[in-house]
Design an enzyme around this catalytic site. Structure first.
Site, PDB file in Angstrom:
ATOM      1  N   SER A 139       0.864  -1.193   0.000  1.00  0.00           N
ATOM      2  CA  SER A 139       0.000   0.000   0.000  1.00  0.00           C
ATOM      3  C   SER A 139       0.892   1.231   0.000  1.00  0.00           C
ATOM      4  O   SER A 139       2.071   1.158   0.388  1.00  0.00           O
ATOM      5  CB  SER A 139      -0.841  -0.010   1.283  1.00  0.00           C
ATOM      6  OG  SER A 139      -1.513   1.221   1.447  1.00  0.00           O
ATOM      7  N   TYR A 152      -2.491  -1.052  10.374  1.00  0.00           N
ATOM      8  CA  TYR A 152      -2.396  -1.196   8.916  1.00  0.00           C
ATOM      9  C   TYR A 152      -1.042  -0.681   8.421  1.00  0.00           C
ATOM     10  O   TYR A 152      -0.361  -1.338   7.630  1.00  0.00           O
ATOM     11  CB  TYR A 152      -3.548  -0.427   8.275  1.00  0.00           C
ATOM     12  CG  TYR A 152      -3.716  -0.625   6.789  1.00  0.00           C
ATOM     13  CD1 TYR A 152      -4.437  -1.702   6.287  1.00  0.00           C
ATOM     14  CD2 TYR A 152      -3.168   0.273   5.875  1.00  0.00           C
ATOM     15  CE1 TYR A 152      -4.617  -1.884   4.921  1.00  0.00           C
ATOM     16  CE2 TYR A 152      -3.335   0.103   4.517  1.00  0.00           C
ATOM     17  CZ  TYR A 152      -4.069  -0.979   4.038  1.00  0.00           C
ATOM     18  OH  TYR A 152      -4.240  -1.147   2.677  1.00  0.00           O
TER      19      TYR A 152
HETATM   20  P1  NAD Z   1     -11.509  -5.997  -0.208  1.00  0.00           P
HETATM   21  O1  NAD Z   1     -12.133  -5.935   1.143  1.00  0.00           O
HETATM   22  O2  NAD Z   1     -12.351  -5.761  -1.399  1.00  0.00           O
HETATM   23  O3  NAD Z   1     -10.793  -7.374  -0.399  1.00  0.00           O
HETATM   24  C1  NAD Z   1     -10.084  -8.019   0.632  1.00  0.00           C
HETATM   25  C2  NAD Z   1     -10.033  -9.475   0.297  1.00  0.00           C
HETATM   26  O4  NAD Z   1      -9.388 -10.152   1.376  1.00  0.00           O
HETATM   27  C3  NAD Z   1     -11.443 -10.089   0.162  1.00  0.00           C
HETATM   28  O5  NAD Z   1     -11.435 -11.025  -0.885  1.00  0.00           O
HETATM   29  C4  NAD Z   1     -11.631 -10.764   1.497  1.00  0.00           C
HETATM   30  O6  NAD Z   1     -12.515 -11.865   1.417  1.00  0.00           O
HETATM   31  C5  NAD Z   1     -10.214 -11.219   1.779  1.00  0.00           C
HETATM   32  N1  NAD Z   1      -9.986 -11.535   3.180  1.00  0.00           N
HETATM   33  C6  NAD Z   1     -10.273 -10.787   4.274  1.00  0.00           C
HETATM   34  N2  NAD Z   1      -9.963 -11.471   5.384  1.00  0.00           N
HETATM   35  C7  NAD Z   1      -9.472 -12.666   4.983  1.00  0.00           C
HETATM   36  C8  NAD Z   1      -8.997 -13.813   5.655  1.00  0.00           C
HETATM   37  N3  NAD Z   1      -8.968 -13.881   6.986  1.00  0.00           N
HETATM   38  N4  NAD Z   1      -8.603 -14.866   4.917  1.00  0.00           N
HETATM   39  C9  NAD Z   1      -8.654 -14.840   3.571  1.00  0.00           C
HETATM   40  N5  NAD Z   1      -9.084 -13.777   2.866  1.00  0.00           N
HETATM   41  C10 NAD Z   1      -9.485 -12.719   3.573  1.00  0.00           C
HETATM   42  O7  NAD Z   1     -10.274  -4.993  -0.149  1.00  0.00           O
HETATM   43  P2  NAD Z   1      -9.258  -4.477  -1.261  1.00  0.00           P
HETATM   44  O8  NAD Z   1      -9.325  -3.009  -1.236  1.00  0.00           O
HETATM   45  O9  NAD Z   1      -9.440  -5.202  -2.528  1.00  0.00           O
HETATM   46  O10 NAD Z   1      -7.883  -4.875  -0.583  1.00  0.00           O
HETATM   47  C11 NAD Z   1      -7.043  -5.874  -1.100  1.00  0.00           C
HETATM   48  C12 NAD Z   1      -5.617  -5.585  -0.664  1.00  0.00           C
HETATM   49  O11 NAD Z   1      -5.201  -4.353  -1.246  1.00  0.00           O
HETATM   50  C13 NAD Z   1      -5.447  -5.436   0.836  1.00  0.00           C
HETATM   51  O12 NAD Z   1      -4.238  -6.029   1.248  1.00  0.00           O
HETATM   52  C14 NAD Z   1      -5.398  -3.939   1.018  1.00  0.00           C
HETATM   53  O13 NAD Z   1      -4.691  -3.570   2.168  1.00  0.00           O
HETATM   54  C15 NAD Z   1      -4.666  -3.524  -0.241  1.00  0.00           C
HETATM   55  N6  NAD Z   1      -4.847  -2.121  -0.596  1.00  0.00           N
HETATM   56  C16 NAD Z   1      -6.087  -1.626  -0.902  1.00  0.00           C
HETATM   57  C17 NAD Z   1      -6.209  -0.285  -1.239  1.00  0.00           C
HETATM   58  C18 NAD Z   1      -7.531   0.318  -1.613  1.00  0.00           C
HETATM   59  O14 NAD Z   1      -7.603   1.543  -1.739  1.00  0.00           O
HETATM   60  N7  NAD Z   1      -8.581  -0.449  -1.818  1.00  0.00           N
HETATM   61  C19 NAD Z   1      -5.095   0.545  -1.245  1.00  0.00           C
HETATM   62  C20 NAD Z   1      -3.867   0.011  -0.915  1.00  0.00           C
HETATM   63  C21 NAD Z   1      -3.755  -1.323  -0.590  1.00  0.00           C
END
Ligand code: NAD
Length: 257
Positions: A139, A152
């Site tokens: 991130s 985080y």
């Molecule tokens: P999201 O909530 O849409 O997806 C998260 C995924 O992780 C889902 O598929 C969920 O089912 C899964 N998950 C959660 N807990 C779990 C567990 N215990 N075991 C297995 N799977 C699990 O969120 P996202 O925004 O797509 O985030 C995905 C990644 O990207 C994360 O690591 C997040 O930190 C990172 N990220 C997101 C953003 C953003 O702006 N959306 C920015 C930077 C980084």
């Protein structure tokens, strides 16, 4: 480029960025393993839909990334792992003196320790296949900080550090390990933090999006899951064979500020 014949495991991929990356990898020909902690018909149906669209052996394996043994079992059950995308992640927004201990533990486990366990289990498979790509979805918060996100920010900085160590451990092998650092992407994870951020800053939804989230993103646009999938595909390409131990920001200029 084709990833035909490669098996790609994407943790946390029934939603958001993981799903977007999984779709792009399958479009490039990889047999993708989708994952989350649920075991619903719709999880398997999603994998079947991608498999049919891309003519790949894409499937879904349930494993809870908060548990080390399940992280390792995911890799073992898949049976092969040429590409590992460590993506599973959760968020909680709170001042540190009120930060719930169970939320701290869950964020550290899912966002950081899962990457340790899956990488440890996948590396022997990559070594015997003679090729491997590890792509950690960190991130902008792996490189910078924001208030109220102590767990985080700690976990994502940890992932960036682990990425460098794994890259050095595999530097003499045809295996790379890198981190993608997205800025804001409008996924369910970001949607879920809007209400808490509205409370912390006493702002409307529109103001949180404009003045808190995209305030840090000079492009004033969310990055998309397709763009993150494309970045992962690039890291799997031959052009990226000498790129290892580094971060690629997909953040509309956030970390240039
Ligand atoms: P999201 O909530 O849409 O997806 C998260 C995924 O992780 C889902 O598929 C969920 O089912 C899964 N998950 C959660 N807990 C779990 C567990 N215990 N075991 C297995 N799977 C699990 O969120 P996202 O925004 O797509 O985030 C995905 C990644 O990207 C994360 O690591 C997040 O930190 C990172 N990220 C997101 C953003 C953003 O702006 N959306 C920015 C930077 C980084």
């Amino acid at each position: 480029m084709t990833l035909s014949g490669k098996t790609a495991i994407v943790t946390g991929s029934n939603s958001g960025i993981g799903l977007g990356v999984a779709r792009e990898l399958a479009k490039a020909g990889a047999d993708v393993v989708l994952n989350s902690f649920t075991d619903r018909d719709e999880d398997h149906a999603l994998a079947a839909e991608i498999a049919a669209e891309t003519s790949t052996n894409t499937r879904y394996i349930k494993a809870d990334m908060s548990k080390g043994d399940e992280c390792r079992a995911l890799i073992e059950t898949a049976g092969a792992c040429d590409i590992l995308v460590n993506n599973a992640g959760i968020q909680h927004v709170s001042p540190i003196d009120q930060f719930p201990v169970d939320k701290w533990d869950a964020i550290i486990a899912i966002n950081m320790s899962s990457t340790f366990h899956t990488t440890a289990a996948a590396l022997p498979m990559m070594r015997s296949a003679g090729w491997g790509r590890i792509v950690n979805i960190a991130s902008a918060h792996g490189l910078t900080a924001s208030p109220f996100k102590s767990a985080y920010v700690a976990a994502k900085h940890g992932v960036v550090g682990m990425t460098k160590s794994v890259a050095l451990e595999t530097a003499r092998e045809p295996i790379t390990c890198n981190a993608i650092c997205p800025g804001y992407v409008l996924t369910p994870l970001v949607e879920a933090q809007i209400p808490d951020t509205m409370k912390e800053y006493n702002m409307s939804r529109e103001d949180v999006i404009k003045n808190v989230m995209l305030e840090r993103q000079p492009s004033k646009e969310f990055a998309t899951v397709e763009q993150l999938g494309g970045t992962a595909i690039f890291l799997c390409s031959d052009a990226a064979a000498q790129i290892t131990g580094t971060t690629i920001s997909v953040d509309g200029g956030w970390t240039a500020l």
